[in-house]
Enzyme design. Structure first.
Site, PDB file in Angstrom:
ATOM      1  N   ASP A 316      -9.399   3.001  -5.485  1.00  0.00           N
ATOM      2  CA  ASP A 316     -10.225   1.807  -5.378  1.00  0.00           C
ATOM      3  C   ASP A 316     -11.144   2.016  -4.175  1.00  0.00           C
ATOM      4  O   ASP A 316     -10.884   2.880  -3.332  1.00  0.00           O
ATOM      5  CB  ASP A 316      -9.331   0.582  -5.166  1.00  0.00           C
ATOM      6  N   ASP A 508      -5.346  -1.727  -3.275  1.00  0.00           N
ATOM      7  CA  ASP A 508      -4.747  -2.671  -2.331  1.00  0.00           C
ATOM      8  C   ASP A 508      -4.858  -4.119  -2.748  1.00  0.00           C
ATOM      9  O   ASP A 508      -4.110  -4.957  -2.260  1.00  0.00           O
ATOM     10  CB  ASP A 508      -5.411  -2.515  -0.943  1.00  0.00           C
ATOM     11  N   ASP A 512      -6.083  -4.907  -8.285  1.00  0.00           N
ATOM     12  CA  ASP A 512      -5.575  -3.547  -8.511  1.00  0.00           C
ATOM     13  C   ASP A 512      -4.161  -3.546  -9.083  1.00  0.00           C
ATOM     14  O   ASP A 512      -3.675  -2.488  -9.503  1.00  0.00           O
ATOM     15  CB  ASP A 512      -5.573  -2.750  -7.201  1.00  0.00           C
TER      16      ASP A 512
END
Length: 631
Positions: A316, A508, A512
């Site tokens: 990410d 995080d 996600d």
């Protein structure tokens, strides 16, 4: 002392009754062997050994019906063979080894889990609550409510997540984050439960209940880790098929060459499977313990095996490859307001927003020592912005479309790649914009370089940000494949389609959580990330340092090497003993006893995984100091 030992002995007997019964049968057999009743000894030992073999055979048949071919086939064959040829003392030694294997594994695994269990033993139990009358009373930590004032005495564990009321203190967060240096805190900073207060008593205000605090979340992760089983045991069982055929073949050859059926039993005795069944899970539990010293909690031991074979890592962007906390780089007022006046209005309104940019805007105003005007009313419109009554003015802050509804004169500003803008309207007039940028983590480039050195063939970025912003970060870090403007379902689809596998996902945020669960291994940046992400991930990094992903991969690869090494050591020694037994120079009783030595050798080798931090160089020293990140 004597009472304590007797209690421990009784507990061991209750937990491992077959071990105790085997020892009793052996002692009785030895005693009877020197009496006129010695003729009973062969029957006693043989019948007991066959009874245990029957018990193991039932378990073996159940596994075979489930198409699980294990090493217990050899154990049952060895017991029966020794009884048939009259080597009943050897059969008892084999039974003791099998029944004692569970106890031996528990002992070794308990040694390996020492560092993981250390967290469980430090759960805060008591809090010193300040009453409305100013008195201090002790209450269970579970009864502390949000908003309660507490006193934390010198060197005490902070019982719940709290905000520091006193002027300043230093705390030890090593049990939570792995950071060895004390962390300096000032008024308004967060003190995490489980951290240890410094040399002076301080007053704090509880910001979460004990069950919702940081330490309890970590304890839950550790509990899951300690209860996990390692799939590498199934890998050991896969070695059972060739190992069983080799063992029985060598035993049959020895019988055929010598013409003595005792030789068949003598060979099979040293082919018993305990080293393979014990050493592998001990190595994995030890590897999980080593990972915890890096601030990395592996929730399932089988994750280590998958992580060791990883070929692709997907990241990410926001909060993972970047710091996740944009900083103000420019203030562009329109009309009569100055830059400081515009920033002060925005910061005053954003105090009532939960958006990720709000804290950075307020922090920017504090850094400029701006006095924030009083706010009489405020409301947040999720994903759009915030509107507040500041003095007599209605201030609207947020996305351009949201602000334009109140201030039709809004004009979009030109932004460089990687920048974002917060637009501002005052009453019905466009008042300007504030430009922000989320910087790439200083350790991100080194992390990607070292992952490639560990065999990672492909790195990707999946993000909900726009293409231009995502591409700038990717170019800076050398990531070739970027997928921008992704919804959570898009990320899941892309991870499922990504090759080569296994695929590791590092993220995080709440968004996600689905993709972390969908990846072969999900790694959550848990220091500042969401609870949802941590719960769906297989690995949680407790330190705000992406370089710990490298540590996790290094530990997993080395742990698998040690586990497989332990398996092969057991196989090699057993085959060596079988070849020696084929000569007839190794009595069955001595061969069975030597298997205990093989057990110890393989377990001691497996426990080498406990020292991986020292062997791999310890916590990376070239990553920047983030002692204040968790505040």
């Amino acid at each position: 002392m004597a009472t304590s030992r007797s209690v421990t002995l009784r507990s061991a007997v209750r937990r491992y009754p077959l071990v105790a019964l085997t020892v009793v049968v052996g002692v009785v057999g030895l005693a009877l062997n020197w009496t006129p009743a010695s003729a009973v000894v062969p029957w006693l030992l043989s019948l007991y050994a066959l009874a245990v073999a029957a018990r193991e055979a039932v378990s073996m048949v159940r596994k075979l019906l489930q198409r699980q071919f294990g090493l217990d086939v050899l154990a049952v064959t060895a017991i029966v063979a020794t009884v048939v040829v009259g080597e009943y003392w050897a059969s008892i030694v084999i039974v003791l080894m099998l029944t004692g294997g569970e106890a031996l594994e528990d002992f070794a695994a308990g040694r390996a889990k020492r560092e993981l269990n250390a967290l469980l033993g430090r759960v805060p139990q008591t809090a010193h609550q300040v009453t409305t009358a100013g008195d201090i009373i002790d209450v269970p930590a579970t009864e502390v409510a949000v908003g309660d004032r507490l006193v934390v005495r010198p060197s005490e564990i902070v019982p719940v997540d709290a905000v520091l009321v006193s002027a300043a203190t230093s705390v030890d967060e090593s049990s939570l984050t792995g950071e060895s240096m004390p962390v300096e805190k000032v008024t308004g900073d967060v003190l995490l439960s489980g951290s240890v207060n410094g040399p002076e008593a301080v007053t704090v205000q509880a910001s979460a209940r004990a069950s919702d605090s940081q330490y309890q979340r970590i304890v839950q992760l550790v509990t899951e880790a300690a209860a996990s089983k390692a799939p590498i045991v199934r890998l050991a069982d896969r070695y059972a098929v060739p190992f069983t055929f080799v063992s029985i073949g060598l035993a049959a050859i020895a019988w055929w060459i010598s013409g003595d059926p005792v030789r068949f039993a003598e060979v099979l005795v040293v082919a018993t499977p305990c080293p393979l069944l014990i050493a592998a899970p001990v190595a994995f539990m030890a590897g999980m313990s080593s990972a915890s010293t890096y601030g990395v909690v592996v929730k399932n031991a089988g994750t280590l095996e998958v992580l060791a074979r990883a070929k692709t890592v997907v990241f990410d962007k926001t909060g993972t490859l970047t710091s996740g906390r944009p900083v103000v780089v420019d203030v562009r007022p329109e009309g009569a307001l100055t830059a400081d006046e515009l920033l002060a209005l925005v910061a005053a309104a954003e105090q009532y927003s939960s958006h990720v940019l709000a804290a950075s805007l307020v922090e920017a105003a504090k850094q400029r020592s701006l006095d924030l005007p009083e706010v009489s009313d405020a409301r947040e419109v999720a994903t759009h912005g915030v509107q507040a009554r500041v003095g007599s003015q209605l201030v609207t802050v947020g996305k351009p479309a949201f602000v334009a509804e109140q201030a039709p004169g809004l004009t979009r500003i030109d932004l460089a790649s990687g920048e974002a803008a917060v637009y501002v309207g005052v009453d019905d007039q466009y008042a300007g914009a504030i430009v922000m940028r989320d910087a790439v983590r200083p350790e991100a480039a080194q992390t990607l370089t070292e992952l490639r050195g560990l065999g990672i063939q492909n790195t990707l970025m999946l993000t909900g940000d726009v293409e231009a912003t995502a591409r700038k970060v990717a170019d800076e870090l050398g990531i070739s494949e970027v997928h921008a403007e992704c919804l959570p379902e898009d990320k899941v689809r892309l991870v499922h389609a990504t090759t080569p596998r296994p695929v590791v996902m590092v993220g995080d945020g709440v968004n996600d959580a689905p993709v972390l669960g969908a990846a072969d291994v999900g790694i959550a940046m848990g220091a500042k990330g969401s609870t949802a992400a941590s719960e769906s991930a297989d690995v949680v990094i407790l330190v705000d340092d992406i370089h710990r992903v490298v540590s996790a991969v290094q530990v997993s690869q080395r742990t698998v090497q040690i586990a497989l090494q332990s398996i092969w050591i057991g196989i090699a020694i057993s085959i060596g003993l079988m070849l020696f037994a084929m000569t007839g120079a190794l009595p069955a009783v001595l061969g069975a006893a030597l298997q205990e030595v093989v057990d110890l050798v393989t377990i001691l080798n497996a426990l080498r995984a406990l020292n991986l931090k020292r062997r791999l160089g310890g916590t990376p020293s070239n990553t920047p100091d983030r002692s204040r990140v968790s505040s």
